[in-house]
Design a protein around this motif. Structure first.
Motif, PDB file in Angstrom:
ATOM      1  N   ILE A 119       0.971  -1.204  -0.115  1.00 39.47           N
ATOM      2  CA  ILE A 119       0.155  -0.145   0.053  1.00 39.47           C
ATOM      3  C   ILE A 119       1.024   1.220  -0.040  1.00 39.47           C
ATOM      4  N   PRO A 132       9.363   0.365  -0.394  1.00 39.44           N
ATOM      5  CA  PRO A 132       8.338   0.773  -1.214  1.00 39.44           C
ATOM      6  C   PRO A 132       8.713   1.216  -2.734  1.00 39.44           C
ATOM      7  N   VAL A 155       2.993  -3.313   7.687  1.00 35.71           N
ATOM      8  CA  VAL A 155       1.543  -2.966   8.149  1.00 35.71           C
ATOM      9  C   VAL A 155       0.762  -4.206   7.869  1.00 35.71           C
ATOM     10  N   LEU A 156       0.809  -4.638   6.890  1.00 34.22           N
ATOM     11  CA  LEU A 156      -0.260  -5.605   6.249  1.00 34.22           C
ATOM     12  C   LEU A 156      -0.024  -6.706   7.014  1.00 34.22           C
ATOM     13  N   ILE A 201       8.302  -9.146   0.681  1.00 32.04           N
ATOM     14  CA  ILE A 201       9.621  -8.378   0.356  1.00 32.04           C
ATOM     15  C   ILE A 201      10.784  -9.210  -0.233  1.00 32.04           C
TER      16      ILE A 201
HETATM   17  S1  SF4 Z   1       5.156  -1.694   5.307  1.00 32.41           S
HETATM   18 FE1  SF4 Z   1       4.471  -3.204   3.704  1.00 32.41          FE
HETATM   19  S2  SF4 Z   1       2.639  -2.131   2.728  1.00 32.41           S
HETATM   20 FE2  SF4 Z   1       4.016  -0.624   3.670  1.00 32.41          FE
HETATM   21  S3  SF4 Z   1       5.381   0.011   2.407  1.00 32.41           S
HETATM   22 FE3  SF4 Z   1       6.473  -1.430   3.433  1.00 32.41          FE
HETATM   23  S4  SF4 Z   1       5.976  -3.540   2.261  1.00 32.41           S
HETATM   24 FE4  SF4 Z   1       4.351  -1.861   1.559  1.00 32.41          FE
END
Ligand code: SF4
Ligand SMILES: Cc1cc2nc3c(=O)[nH]c(=O)nc-3n(C[C@H](O)[C@H](O)[C@H](O)COP(=O)(O)OP(=O)(O)OC[C@H]3O[C@@H](n4cnc5c(N)ncnc54)[C@H](O)[C@@H]3O)c2cc1C
Ligand SMILES: Cc1cc2nc3c(=O)[nH]c(=O)nc-3n(C[C@H](O)[C@H](O)[C@H](O)COP(=O)(O)OP(=O)(O)OC[C@H]3O[C@@H](n4cnc5c(N)ncnc54)[C@H](O)[C@@H]3O)c2cc1C
Ligand code: SF4
Ligand code: FES
Lengths: 283, 475
Positions: free
Chosen positions: B46, B64, B107-108, B117
């Motif tokens: 996100i 990201p 966060v997910l 990742i």
């Molecule tokens: S925490 Fe998760 S959702 Fe947020 S930028 Fe990083 S990989 Fe993407």
């Protein structure tokens, strides 16, 4: 790198190689060894540094053809290179002016005691060497040994050359007759054990070079574990020289034999390859 | 754009070889995402304004950004973002413990599964390798010479970074092959050697002179290197095996994991007799320990023909230090886990070869210094397991060989080198250190990060004249 400059057949089962290795030649000390890989697919095997020439930049090694790696090495010619040659490894022999010292070299051990004799002599000791083999044909470096010793005793098991005796017989006599400060024994493990048993009653400090199976030679694997005085040591970095009277010989014998089956297989494969390439050459 | 679904679709599974098949071959287990899978997975991110994932990564990879470039199809840009902080992404994407690092923070993960990742990182890096790696421009030579001791991830990273900056770099490696644990420890089925070879080739192309078969502490001492070079980076890892000191440990058939894995991976004993080095694996194998090293030893044993492989571990499942994926894969392949079990003796036969393992059951007591509950033996619970091979995977310590005559280097009681974590500086001027030699056995990414930190500081020190005194805080 690691070019073979010359090669000489010393006995029907032993070959001397002079290897181009200027950096190692500068650093090598008596009692140390190198780890050799003959080919890219080869095993890493330890061989004692039998001589070094700083000016020429060379290391001399002597190998006994007992298995696939040493036999494959024998196939190489001057000008060929070894896949790798790492050293100097192991702790150098402790050098001091002890007084009268006796060095026992059995078979291949003759090459191994050569640099130790030379260094001990340079340190002021009275150096007596006993060199021996099963039969005269298997002896080598007699002249070379004479040059680095004060007294040289040559024996063979069958009396075909020199005195007919096991190396431990003159050793025992020397212990009886003279004040001996220190003894070194290098050769087959069984001979080293008997050297230890011979000197024990006389309380003469005795050093042996333990030839346990090695892989890296730098202390990272523990393949070379030996037990001395009830403690475990890694022969490649803590040795290879240890106090003969404290060695657990049975452990050494048993660990040396662990891969016999695989070694036999490797040798058979090598011999088959030889026959095949011989047939191809003949065509 | 499909922004509505972001974060809600399920995480893409990793295609893998069938466990029943792969337990008998050394080919890579995890097969990698296809481009479509990668884009789909990338779409789950996100794009947090304050990305927590980055805080979980020891080197702060621009997560990201590389993911965004990936899903927008700008692959070279994605590569650039990734490599900005991580010089070994193809390796880290495969072996990082993501579940305790970047992905743990994503966060997910709070309500579902985190973005994969690591798998995306692997995908981008593998894509780059397929294109043929582009060699960046190397600064003109500045005439300064640096010796890198050890060729693991720490050394490879420091060497590459310094070569790019115009230093003349010699990398000195004790073994006959470069790569450190990546080459002798981690097996082919988890990290193909072609991936490691590409990284080594890359640093060579940057001009690094790799010299194998050079044992520092033997062929040269640290003091001799200091006369020859302007700076030294020590990245010799933690290669000394720890044994248990229990009776029977010297029997034939007891291996340290280092010996076992070196025989199998470096010396290719799995292909004996085409490769000369033998290894012996009996029908029943016990691996003592439960870290990555133990999982690797256990899974290699299966592949070498063992019928029954046990992981013997004195703590419980919750304390297992190995990567989650390795434990899962090991279980799928049939490795048996004996938790709360500790060996007390190795039993032998008349030939001096392993016949079994005497163990004692453990219970979890009060938490110890590490915060984990301390395992305590349950009296009278001893029992025997019949075994043919025992592999000790209890951890490693730095090999002291490199320190021969290196008196200026301060070391901890655990044998690690004391070095400043923000610069890599040791107590000996012009000597830097990083990776496992400083931290003790840790991770590839932390070693890589330490190599990079040291390379930057070496550059600052050597190019900054006296602007950077050796130990500013020390007095
Ligand atoms: S925490 Fe998760 S959702 Fe947020 S930028 Fe990083 S990989 Fe993407
Ligand atoms: C410190 C040290 C110094 C040595 N110096 C010499 C020397 O100067 N000249 C010489 O000819 N030999 C020396 N050896 C022994 C030599 O390493 C072995 O003979 C050689 O490894 C045999 O290899 P192979 O493949 O020809 O025979 P294989 O058929 O593989 O083995 C024959 C026997 O050699 C021993 N051996 C096998 N592999 C190894 C290994 N990786 N490491 C150690 N021993 C092994 C085993 O006891 C085995 O049963 C030394 C050994 C040690 C430990
Ligand atoms: C089997 C195994 C599995 C692992 N799995 C994972 C995993 O899944 N994920 C993860 O993140 N981490 C894993 N690790 C840990 C990780 O591999 C290490 O933390 C990392 O490799 C450390 O890097 P390094 O550069 O500090 O040292 P190393 O990789 O250990 O490299 C050190 C190098 O220095 C050389 N050297 C040593 N002494 C000398 C000397 N005196 N002279 C010259 N050279 C010398 C060594 O031969 C070696 O090549 C694993 C480790 C092992 C052993
Ligand atoms: S380097 Fe490792 S921890 Fe960092 S983002 Fe990549 S996989 Fe995650
Ligand atoms: S040969 Fe590996 S530790 Fe001695």
């Amino acid at each position: 790198m690691y070019r073979i400059l010359s090669k000489a057949t010393l006995t029907p089962v032993t070959t001397e190689y002079v290897i181009e290795a200027p950096e190692i030649a500068r650093k090598a000390q008596a009692g140390q060894f190198v780890i050799v890989r003959v080919t890219e697919h080869g095993e890493r095997i330890p061989l004692t540094i039998a001589d070094n020439d700083i000016e020429a930049g060379t290391i001399t090694i002597v190998a006994q053809e007992i298995g696939a790696t040493t036999q494959r090495m024998k196939q190489l010619s001057p000008g060929d290179s070894l896949a790798s040659f790492t050293g100097p490894l192991g702790r150098p022999s402790e050098m001091e002016n002890y007084g009268n010292v006796v060095l026992v070299g059995g078979g291949l051990g003759i090459a191994a005691i050569h640099p130790i004799c030379r260094s001990l002599r340079a340190a002021g000791n009275h150096v007596i060497a006993i060199i021996g083999a099963r039969t005269g044909e298997l002896l080598f470096w007699e002249e070379r040994m004479r040059a680095v010793t004060d007294e040289l005793i040559v024996v063979t098991d069958d009396g075909s050359y020199g005195r007919k005796a096991l190396t431990t017989i003159p050793l025992k006599e020397l212990c009886e007759e003279r004040e001996i400060a220190r003894v070194w024994g290098v050769g087959p493990a069984i001979m080293m054990k008997f050297v230890a048993l011979t000197t024990k009653p006389y309380g003469v400090k005795t050093i042996v070079s333990l030839n346990s199976v090695m892989v890296d030679g730098t202390g990272m694997c523990g393949a070379c574990r030996v037990s001395v005085g009830g403690r475990t040591f890694f022969a490649c970095v803590d040795g290879p020289e240890f106090d003969a009277h404290q060695v657990d010989w049975d452990l050494l014998f048993s660990r040396q034999r662990y891969y016999l089956e695989e070694e036999k297989r490797a040798l058979e494969l090598f011999q088959k390859e030889q026959i095949k390439s011989g047939q191809e050459d003949a065509r | 754009m499909a922004t509505v679904n972001q974060g809600q679709t399920a995480r893409h599974a990793m295609p893998a070889q069938d466990p029943a098949v792969r337990a008998h071959n050394f080919n890579e287990v995890a097969l990698g995402y296809t481009h479509e899978m990668a884009v789909e997975e990338a779409l789950r991110c996100i794009q947090c304004r304050r990305p927590l994932c980055i805080t979980g990564c020891p080197v702060q990879v621009r997560i990201p950004e590389f993911i965004k470039a990936l899903r927008e199809g700008d692959m070279w840009q994605s590569v650039a973002y990734l490599k900005d902080h991580n010089s070994l992404p193809a390796i880290c994407g495969r072996v990082c413990p993501q579940e305790t690092q970047c992905e743990q923070q994503c966060v997910l993960g709070r309500r579902g599964e985190p973005v994969a990742i690591g798998r995306l990182e692997r995908f981008v890096a593998d894509w780059e390798r397929q294109q043929g790696i582009r060699i960046p421009e190397v600064a003109p030579s500045n005439g300064k010479r640096v010796a890198i001791v050890g060729s693991g991830p720490a050394g490879l990273t420091a060497a590459g970074d310094l070569a790019k900056k115009g230093y003349q770099v010699d990398m000195l490696e004790a073994l006959h092959a470069a790569g450190g644990v990546l080459i002798y420890g981690i097996p082919e089925f988890r990290l193909p050697k072609s991936v490691v070879a590409a990284e080594i080739d890359y640093v060579k192309q940057l001009g690094v002179n790799i010299r194998q078969n050079i044992v520092i502490g033997k062929l040269y001492t640290m003091d001799e290197l200091l006369q020859e070079y302007d700076a030294i980076f020590l990245g010799t890892g933690a290669g000394l095996p720890i044994m248990m000191n229990i009776p029977g440990e010297n029997l034939n058939g007891v291996y340290s994991a280092n010996e076992f894995l070196t025989r199998v991976n470096l010396m290719k004993a799995f292909d004996f007799p085409n490769w000369d080095t033998p290894v012996r694996v009996g029908e029943r194998v016990a691996v003592v320990g439960a870290g990555n090293v133990a999982m690797d030893a256990a899974r290699c044993s299966l592949r070498l023909g063992a019928r029954e492989v046990h992981i013997v571990y004195r703590r419980s499942r919750d304390e297992v230090p190995a990567r989650a994926e390795e434990v899962e894969h090991a279980e799928e392949e049939g490795v048996i886990f004996d938790f709360l079990t500790n060996p007390v003796a190795v039993l032998g036969n008349e030939q001096g070869t392993v016949a079994g393992l005497r163990c004692i059951r453990m219970a979890l007591g009060e938490p110890d210094e590490s915060g984990r509950r301390r395992p305590v033996p349950e009296e009278g619970s001893e029992f025997e397991l019949a075994m043919d091979t025992v592999i000790m995977a209890l951890g490693t310590r730095p090999n002291p060989l490199v320190f021969t005559e290196a008196l200026g280097l301060q070391r901890s009681r655990q044998g690690t080198v004391v070095a400043d974590h923000t610069t890599g500086r040791t107590t000996q001027e012009r000597v830097w250190a990083g990776g496992d030699i400083v931290t003790g056995a840790a991770t590839v990414i932390s070693a890589m990060g330490a190599g990079r930190v040291a390379a930057n500081d070496i550059d600052a020190y050597l190019s900054g004249g006296c602007a950077s005194p050796w130990a500013p805080e020390e007095n």
